[in-house]
Scaffold this motif. Structure first.
Motif, PDB file in Angstrom:
ATOM      1  N   ASN A   1     -15.437 -24.448  -8.195  1.00 19.67           N
ATOM      2  CA  ASN A   1     -15.590 -25.549  -9.140  1.00 19.67           C
ATOM      3  C   ASN A   1     -15.715 -26.873  -8.405  1.00 19.67           C
ATOM      4  OD1 ASN A   1     -12.951 -25.747  -8.322  1.00 19.67           O
ATOM      5  ND2 ASN A   1     -12.132 -26.120 -10.340  1.00 19.67           N
ATOM      6  N   ARG A   2     -16.319 -27.815  -9.091  1.00 26.26           N
ATOM      7  CA  ARG A   2     -16.515 -29.164  -8.572  1.00 26.26           C
ATOM      8  C   ARG A   2     -15.973 -30.114  -9.627  1.00 26.26           C
ATOM      9  NH1 ARG A   2     -20.822 -33.322  -8.331  1.00 26.26           N
ATOM     10  NH2 ARG A   2     -21.906 -32.363 -10.071  1.00 26.26           N
ATOM     11  N   VAL A   3     -15.147 -31.053  -9.196  1.00 27.57           N
ATOM     12  CA  VAL A   3     -14.525 -32.000 -10.118  1.00 27.57           C
ATOM     13  C   VAL A   3     -14.937 -33.403  -9.698  1.00 27.57           C
ATOM     14  CG1 VAL A   3     -12.345 -32.866 -11.026  1.00 27.57           C
ATOM     15  CG2 VAL A   3     -12.573 -30.447 -10.447  1.00 27.57           C
ATOM     16  N   TRP A   4     -15.299 -34.240 -10.690  1.00 26.89           N
ATOM     17  CA  TRP A   4     -15.675 -35.622 -10.412  1.00 26.89           C
ATOM     18  C   TRP A   4     -15.392 -36.466 -11.650  1.00 26.89           C
ATOM     19  CZ3 TRP A   4     -19.000 -31.984 -12.113  1.00 26.89           C
ATOM     20  CH2 TRP A   4     -19.880 -32.318 -13.139  1.00 26.89           C
ATOM     21  N   ASN A   5     -15.407 -37.777 -11.458  1.00 28.40           N
ATOM     22  CA  ASN A   5     -15.247 -38.712 -12.573  1.00 28.40           C
ATOM     23  C   ASN A   5     -16.619 -39.220 -12.976  1.00 28.40           C
ATOM     24  OD1 ASN A   5     -12.457 -38.585 -12.815  1.00 28.40           O
ATOM     25  ND2 ASN A   5     -12.166 -40.092 -11.192  1.00 28.40           N
ATOM     26  N   ASP A   6     -16.918 -39.152 -14.268  1.00 24.30           N
ATOM     27  CA  ASP A   6     -18.188 -39.640 -14.793  1.00 24.30           C
ATOM     28  C   ASP A   6     -18.268 -41.149 -14.595  1.00 24.30           C
ATOM     29  OD1 ASP A   6     -19.760 -40.746 -17.397  1.00 24.30           O
ATOM     30  OD2 ASP A   6     -20.566 -38.811 -16.728  1.00 24.30           O
ATOM     31  N   ARG A   7     -19.387 -41.626 -14.076  1.00 22.07           N
ATOM     32  CA  ARG A   7     -19.531 -43.061 -13.770  1.00 22.07           C
ATOM     33  C   ARG A   7     -19.504 -43.936 -15.025  1.00 22.07           C
ATOM     34  NH1 ARG A   7     -24.149 -43.415  -9.059  1.00 22.07           N
ATOM     35  NH2 ARG A   7     -23.037 -42.118  -7.565  1.00 22.07           N
ATOM     36  N   THR A   8     -20.101 -43.466 -16.104  1.00 20.61           N
ATOM     37  CA  THR A   8     -20.192 -44.306 -17.304  1.00 20.61           C
ATOM     38  C   THR A   8     -18.903 -44.290 -18.120  1.00 20.61           C
ATOM     39  OG1 THR A   8     -21.214 -42.481 -18.518  1.00 20.61           O
ATOM     40  CG2 THR A   8     -22.684 -44.090 -17.480  1.00 20.61           C
TER      41      THR A   8
ATOM     42  N   GLN B   1     -14.449 -40.426 -17.428  1.00 21.14           N
ATOM     43  CA  GLN B   1     -13.798 -39.165 -17.755  1.00 21.14           C
ATOM     44  C   GLN B   1     -13.932 -38.162 -16.608  1.00 21.14           C
ATOM     45  OE1 GLN B   1     -11.914 -38.571 -20.205  1.00 21.14           O
ATOM     46  NE2 GLN B   1     -12.505 -39.892 -21.904  1.00 21.14           N
ATOM     47  N   LYS B   2     -12.902 -37.366 -16.453  1.00 17.52           N
ATOM     48  CA  LYS B   2     -12.929 -36.305 -15.446  1.00 17.52           C
ATOM     49  C   LYS B   2     -13.887 -35.202 -15.918  1.00 17.52           C
ATOM     50  CE  LYS B   2      -9.865 -32.936 -13.310  1.00 17.52           C
ATOM     51  NZ  LYS B   2      -8.476 -32.459 -13.223  1.00 17.52           N
ATOM     52  N   GLN B   3     -14.802 -34.798 -15.040  1.00 19.01           N
ATOM     53  CA  GLN B   3     -15.771 -33.737 -15.340  1.00 19.01           C
ATOM     54  C   GLN B   3     -15.538 -32.563 -14.401  1.00 19.01           C
ATOM     55  OE1 GLN B   3     -18.200 -34.068 -17.813  1.00 19.01           O
ATOM     56  NE2 GLN B   3     -17.164 -35.983 -18.302  1.00 19.01           N
ATOM     57  N   GLU B   4     -15.894 -31.386 -14.835  1.00 18.26           N
ATOM     58  CA  GLU B   4     -15.756 -30.198 -13.994  1.00 18.26           C
ATOM     59  C   GLU B   4     -16.942 -29.276 -14.220  1.00 18.26           C
ATOM     60  OE1 GLU B   4     -12.537 -26.688 -12.918  1.00 18.26           O
ATOM     61  OE2 GLU B   4     -12.042 -28.177 -14.420  1.00 18.26           O
ATOM     62  N   GLN B   5     -17.459 -28.721 -13.134  1.00 17.52           N
ATOM     63  CA  GLN B   5     -18.569 -27.779 -13.207  1.00 17.52           C
ATOM     64  C   GLN B   5     -18.190 -26.535 -12.405  1.00 17.52           C
ATOM     65  OE1 GLN B   5     -22.167 -29.178 -11.391  1.00 17.52           O
ATOM     66  NE2 GLN B   5     -23.332 -27.382 -11.991  1.00 17.52           N
ATOM     67  N   VAL B   6     -18.394 -25.373 -12.995  1.00 14.36           N
ATOM     68  CA  VAL B   6     -18.074 -24.111 -12.335  1.00 14.36           C
ATOM     69  C   VAL B   6     -19.364 -23.412 -11.937  1.00 14.36           C
ATOM     70  CG1 VAL B   6     -16.936 -21.871 -12.590  1.00 14.36           C
ATOM     71  CG2 VAL B   6     -15.966 -23.877 -13.693  1.00 14.36           C
ATOM     72  N   GLU B   7     -19.396 -22.890 -10.722  1.00 15.56           N
ATOM     73  CA  GLU B   7     -20.523 -22.087 -10.228  1.00 15.56           C
ATOM     74  C   GLU B   7     -20.011 -20.688  -9.942  1.00 15.56           C
ATOM     75  OE1 GLU B   7     -23.788 -22.712  -9.677  1.00 15.56           O
ATOM     76  OE2 GLU B   7     -23.623 -24.752 -10.429  1.00 15.56           O
ATOM     77  N   PHE B   8     -20.829 -19.699 -10.247  1.00 16.55           N
ATOM     78  CA  PHE B   8     -20.484 -18.309  -9.982  1.00 16.55           C
ATOM     79  C   PHE B   8     -21.400 -17.777  -8.887  1.00 16.55           C
ATOM     80  CE2 PHE B   8     -19.124 -19.248 -14.263  1.00 16.55           C
ATOM     81  CZ  PHE B   8     -17.827 -18.755 -14.264  1.00 16.55           C
ATOM     82  N   HIS B   9     -20.814 -17.064  -7.925  1.00 21.52           N
ATOM     83  CA  HIS B   9     -21.548 -16.571  -6.770  1.00 21.52           C
ATOM     84  C   HIS B   9     -21.355 -15.066  -6.637  1.00 21.52           C
ATOM     85  CE1 HIS B   9     -21.563 -20.816  -5.564  1.00 21.52           C
ATOM     86  NE2 HIS B   9     -20.291 -20.805  -5.895  1.00 21.52           N
ATOM     87  N   THR B  10     -22.400 -14.382  -6.193  1.00 21.56           N
ATOM     88  CA  THR B  10     -22.311 -12.963  -5.886  1.00 21.56           C
ATOM     89  C   THR B  10     -22.356 -12.817  -4.378  1.00 21.56           C
ATOM     90  OG1 THR B  10     -23.414 -12.368  -7.947  1.00 21.56           O
ATOM     91  CG2 THR B  10     -23.383 -10.702  -6.204  1.00 21.56           C
ATOM     92  N   ILE B  11     -21.356 -12.135  -3.838  1.00 29.60           N
ATOM     93  CA  ILE B  11     -21.241 -11.931  -2.400  1.00 29.60           C
ATOM     94  C   ILE B  11     -21.342 -10.438  -2.130  1.00 29.60           C
ATOM     95  CG2 ILE B  11     -19.728 -12.205  -0.402  1.00 29.60           C
ATOM     96  CD1 ILE B  11     -18.550 -14.648  -1.943  1.00 29.60           C
ATOM     97  N   VAL B  12     -22.140 -10.078  -1.119  1.00 30.17           N
ATOM     98  CA  VAL B  12     -22.310  -8.681  -0.733  1.00 30.17           C
ATOM     99  C   VAL B  12     -21.738  -8.510   0.661  1.00 30.17           C
ATOM    100  CG1 VAL B  12     -23.970  -6.840  -0.335  1.00 30.17           C
ATOM    101  CG2 VAL B  12     -24.379  -8.492  -2.152  1.00 30.17           C
ATOM    102  N   ALA B  13     -20.812  -7.568   0.815  1.00 30.85           N
ATOM    103  CA  ALA B  13     -20.201  -7.287   2.114  1.00 30.85           C
ATOM    104  C   ALA B  13     -20.518  -5.843   2.494  1.00 30.85           C
ATOM    105  CB  ALA B  13     -18.694  -7.494   2.049  1.00 30.85           C
TER     106      ALA B  13
END
Length: 164
Positions: A35-42, A45-57
């Motif tokens: 996840n990435r957390v930041w404050n919206d400039r305008t 407010q605190k914002q959060e974005q989640v990314e999902f990743h597939t890892i192959v081992a």
């Protein structure tokens, strides 16, 4: 020079899925959320974005992942990006970008990951198996992807010393 290098630190969204290829090679698919957390400039407010990743081992790394990783656990993966393509049943060409793991570091220990307790193996008359010393990362520890020694301070760089 070309470089394809990825570092991902996140939590597993499910237990690793392990299978064996027809040639006998073990492979594990691991799904991780970051996840990435930041404050919206305008609005401020605190914002959060989640990314999902597939890892192959593959091979030994797949074995370690299947034994020691569990859903919700924090882990760091080092690897490279790889995009696969295939023809779907509907005739449409599909693509998937994955991270091919080349290294793994476990997060904080949150339980006993051994397959059997030492007391169970000792009571069966067999010596307890040696447990491989696997490095772990602490939950709030800084990440050191460049492999620099901890405790070694670097000299501050003065901008006038840079030749360009």
């Amino acid at each position: 020079m070309n470089l394809n290098k990825v570092f991902i630190v996140g939590r597993l969204t499910a237990d690793p899925e392990t299978r064996t290829t027809p040639s006998g090679q073990q492979v594990a698919t691991i799904r991780v959320a970051t996840n990435r957390v930041w404050n919206d400039r305008t609005s401020g407010q605190k914002q959060e974005q989640v990314e999902f990743h597939t890892i192959v081992a593959w091979a030994g790394l797949a074995d370690v992942a299947s034994k020691y990783l569990k859903k919700g656990q924090l882990a760091m993966f080092e690897g490279r990006l790889q995009t696969r393509s295939w023809q779907g049943n509907d005739g449409v060409k599909r693509y998937r970008t994955e991270i091919v793991a080349e290294g793994l570091q476990l997060g904080p220990k949150s339980g006993n990951f051994a397959s059997a307790p030492a007391s169970a193996t000792a009571s069966a008359g067999k010596p307890a198996p040696e447990v491989e010393d696997i490095p772990v990362i602490e939950e709030n520890a800084p990440i050191n992807p460049l492999g620099k020694e901890e405790g070694v301070e670097e000299a501050e760089i003065d901008l006038k010393d840079i030749p360009f």
